[in-house]
Scaffold this motif. Structure first.
Motif, short mmCIF file in Angstrom:
data_model
loop_
_atom_site.label_atom_id
_atom_site.label_comp_id
_atom_site.label_asym_id
_atom_site.label_seq_id
_atom_site.Cartn_x
_atom_site.Cartn_y
_atom_site.Cartn_z
N HIS A 109 1.31 -0.96 0.11
CA HIS A 109 -0.03 -0.09 0.18
C HIS A 109 1.03 0.94 0.07
N ILE A 110 0.34 2.31 -0.62
CA ILE A 110 1.13 3.51 -1.06
C ILE A 110 0.39 4.25 -0.93
N SER A 111 0.99 5.07 0.30
CA SER A 111 0.70 5.81 1.53
C SER A 111 1.21 7.04 1.56
N SER A 112 0.77 8.06 2.35
CA SER A 112 1.43 9.74 2.31
C SER A 112 2.05 9.83 3.32
N ASP A 113 3.28 10.57 3.23
CA ASP A 113 3.93 11.85 4.54
C ASP A 113 3.24 12.40 4.77
N ALA A 114 1.39 12.67 4.77
CA ALA A 114 1.06 13.79 5.56
C ALA A 114 0.09 13.46 6.51
N VAL A 115 0.86 11.87 6.96
CA VAL A 115 -0.09 11.91 8.95
C VAL A 115 0.71 11.86 9.38
N PHE A 116 1.96 13.16 8.69
CA PHE A 116 2.28 13.52 9.97
C PHE A 116 3.18 15.65 9.14
N THR A 117 3.16 15.88 11.08
CA THR A 117 3.47 17.50 11.13
C THR A 117 4.08 17.57 11.94
N GLY A 118 5.06 19.16 11.67
CA GLY A 118 6.19 19.04 12.82
C GLY A 118 5.27 19.69 13.96
N PRO A 119 6.57 20.00 15.23
CA PRO A 119 7.12 20.66 14.39
C PRO A 119 8.82 19.57 14.76
N TRP A 120 8.74 18.77 14.63
CA TRP A 120 9.70 17.62 14.70
C TRP A 120 9.66 17.38 13.17
N MET A 121 11.51 16.94 12.31
CA MET A 121 11.74 16.80 12.15
C MET A 121 11.86 15.78 10.94
N THR A 256 -0.44 24.66 10.40
CA THR A 256 -2.22 23.18 10.25
C THR A 256 -2.66 23.32 9.11
N GLY A 257 -3.79 22.25 8.68
CA GLY A 257 -4.09 21.81 7.26
C GLY A 257 -2.97 20.74 7.52
N PHE A 258 -4.58 19.69 6.25
CA PHE A 258 -3.72 18.84 5.97
C PHE A 258 -1.97 19.02 4.59
N ALA A 259 -0.77 18.20 5.11
CA ALA A 259 0.18 18.85 4.65
C ALA A 259 0.92 20.19 3.94
N ASN A 260 0.25 20.92 5.41
CA ASN A 260 0.78 22.20 5.33
C ASN A 260 1.81 22.39 5.89
N GLY A 261 2.39 21.54 6.91
CA GLY A 261 3.19 21.51 7.83
C GLY A 261 4.64 20.56 6.95
N GLU A 262 5.49 20.24 8.58
CA GLU A 262 6.74 19.49 8.70
C GLU A 262 5.74 17.57 7.79
N THR A 263 6.36 17.34 6.77
CA THR A 263 6.34 15.82 6.97
C THR A 263 7.66 15.42 6.32
N SER A 264 9.01 15.96 6.84
CA SER A 264 10.07 15.15 6.40
C SER A 264 9.86 13.46 7.25
N LEU A 265 10.04 12.85 6.48
CA LEU A 265 10.43 11.13 6.60
C LEU A 265 11.59 10.72 6.92
N HIS A 266 12.04 10.01 8.46
CA HIS A 266 13.24 9.31 9.07
C HIS A 266 13.02 8.20 7.84
N THR A 267 14.24 7.43 6.94
CA THR A 267 14.36 6.35 6.14
C THR A 267 15.38 5.21 7.23
N ARG A 268 15.35 5.07 8.04
CA ARG A 268 16.68 4.96 8.91
C ARG A 268 16.18 3.53 8.72
N LYS A 269 14.75 2.63 9.06
CA LYS A 269 14.17 1.86 8.99
C LYS A 269 14.02 0.76 7.67
N ILE A 270 14.07 1.23 6.67
CA ILE A 270 14.35 1.07 5.48
C ILE A 270 15.69 0.45 4.92
N ARG A 271 16.13 1.31 4.97
CA ARG A 271 17.55 1.09 5.15
C ARG A 271 18.51 0.21 5.83
#
Length: 314
Positions: A109-121, A256-271
Motif C-alpha cells: 500500500h502506497i501511503s502518504s507522508d502527510a499523516v505527520f506534521t511538525g515541529p519534529w523533522m 495547520t491543515g493537511f500537508a501544510n507543516g513538516e512532513t519529512s520522513l526518517h528512512t533509517r528502518k528501510i535503509r
C-alpha cells in the motif's frame, strides 16, 4: 514470470511503478479514471471498488503481488483534498487487501507522508507528531485497515514524476511549463518534506517485495526541502530561470491543515532492512530530466521511440 497487479494508474506513483516493473514482471494495471495505455502493461478500467469487483480482478489476473495506489499515493504537495471525499477510500482499501489475502498475494500500500506534521523533522515510523486534519486521519484509517491483513507492506512517501499524457498535465509538467513561461508565483517556503522520484520508489519497493518485507516503512528522498526549493532545483536541472527565494517571515503559530507543516520522513528502518541509501534530490531530478530523451516517457505514454532517442538510449 510473476504477475503484479497495480491499482491506481491515474496516480503518478501507480503509472510509474507499473511502467518500471513491466520489463521484469507481467504487469496488469487498473484505473477507475480515464483509460490509459502503458508500454509493456495490460491496462484496464473498472467502475467500483466493491467486493465483487475486487474478487473478479483477483480471480482473472491471479497476481503474486498487488500494489495499491489509492488517494493516499498522490503527492501531499499536489493532491486536491476533495479527492478524499469522492468515494469511501477506507472501504475501497479494505476490499482490495481482503481480496489479495484471500488469493495469497502480497500487498503493498502506497501511503502518504502527510499523516505527520511538525515541529519534529524527519519523522520515524512510530512518531506521534500526527496531523489532525480530516484528510490525514483518513490516510491513517486506510493504513490501519490494510495492516490487519497478512503480507501487507505500507510505504509512506511523497513522490514526484511524469504523468501519462492521457491524464493531462501533472505537477511536474505544470511546474516546468510555468518556469518556461515565467509565470511561477507560488512562494511556499514553510512546509517541508522529502520528495522522491517515482521511478526510484518503484525500484525500492521491488527490492522490498523480493525481501518479503511487511509492516510500515518510510521510503523518501535523502534531503529535506520546501516546495519552493524543489522548484529552484528543478529549474536549475532543466536550465530554466530560477525563481527567487522570498524573504521568510517569522511564524507565530505552527502551520495547520493537511500537508501544510513538516512532513519529512526518517528512512533509517528501510535503509537498514535493505542495506541501501536514499537517493539525493539532484540525482532524482537528473533522472527525471533524462527520462524525456532516453525512451522512458515513450514507455509511459506507449509511444514508439524516435530515432534520436534510440541513439541516446544506445
Amino acid at each position: 514470470m510473476e504477475t503484479v497487479l497495480v491499482i491506481g494508474l491515474d496516480t503518478v506513483a501507480g503509472a510509474n511503478i507499473a511502467t518500471c516493473l513491466s520489463s521484469r514482471y507481467r504487469v496488469v494495471g487498473l484505473t477507475s479514471a480515464t483509460p490509459v495505455s502503458l508500454q509493456g502493461c495490460e491496462t484496464h478500467t473498472y467502475q467500483e471498488d466493491d467486493v465483487e469487483t475486487t474478487q473478479h480482478w483477483m480471480s482473472v489476473v491471479r497476481p503474486d503481488w498487488v500494489v495499491y495506489c489509492g488517494v493516499a499515493a498522490n503527492s501531499s504537495w499536489s493532491v486536491d483534498p476533495a479527492k478524499f471525499s469522492t468515494k469511501d477510500p477506507v472501504l475501497a482499501a479494505r476490499n482490495w487487501v481482503s481480496a489479495a489475502e484471500l488469493h495469497s498475494a502480497r500487498f503493498t500500500h502506497i501511503s502518504s507522508d502527510a499523516v505527520f506534521t511538525g515541529p519534529w523533522m524527519f519523522h520515524e515510523e512510530d512518531c506521534q507528531g500526527m496531523c489532525e486534519s480530516p484528510e490525514a486521519e483518513l490516510v491513517r484509517a486506510i493504513e490501519r485497515e490494510v495492516s490487519l491483513c497478512n503480507n501487507t507492506l505500507i510505504i509512506r512517501t511523497n513522490v514526484f514524476g511524469w504523468t501519462p499524457a492521457a491524464y493531462g498535465t501533472g505537477q511536474v509538467e505544470q511546474l516546468v511549463q510555468s518556469l518556461q513561461d515565467g509565470s511561477y508565483s507560488d512562494l511556499d517556503c514553510y512546509r517541508h518534506g522529502t520528495p522522491l522520484l517515482a521511478t526510484d520508489l518503484a525500484a525500492i519497493i521491488e527490492h522490498a517485495y523480493q525481501e518479503r518485507l511487511t509492516g510500515t516503512f518510510h521510503v523518501a528522498g535523502g534531503e529535506r526541502i520546501s516546495p519552493l526549493e524543489f522548484v529552484q532545483r528543478l529549474a536549475k536541472q532543466f536550465e530554466l530561470t530560477v525563481p527567487l527565494l522570498p524573504r521568510a517571515t517569522v511564524m507565530n503559530e505552527r502551520a495547520t491543515g493537511f500537508a501544510n507543516g513538516e512532513t519529512s520522513l526518517h528512512t533509517r528502518k528501510i535503509r537498514r532492512a535493505l542495506s541501501i541509501s536514499m537517493p539525493m534530490l539532484d540525482d532524482g531530478l537528473q533522472r527525471l530530466f533524462d527520462q524525456q530523451t532516453n525512451g522512458y516517457l515513450n514507455r509511459l505514454n506507449n509511444e514508439p521511440m524516435r530515432y534520436y532517442e534510440q541513439e541516446i538510449a544506445a
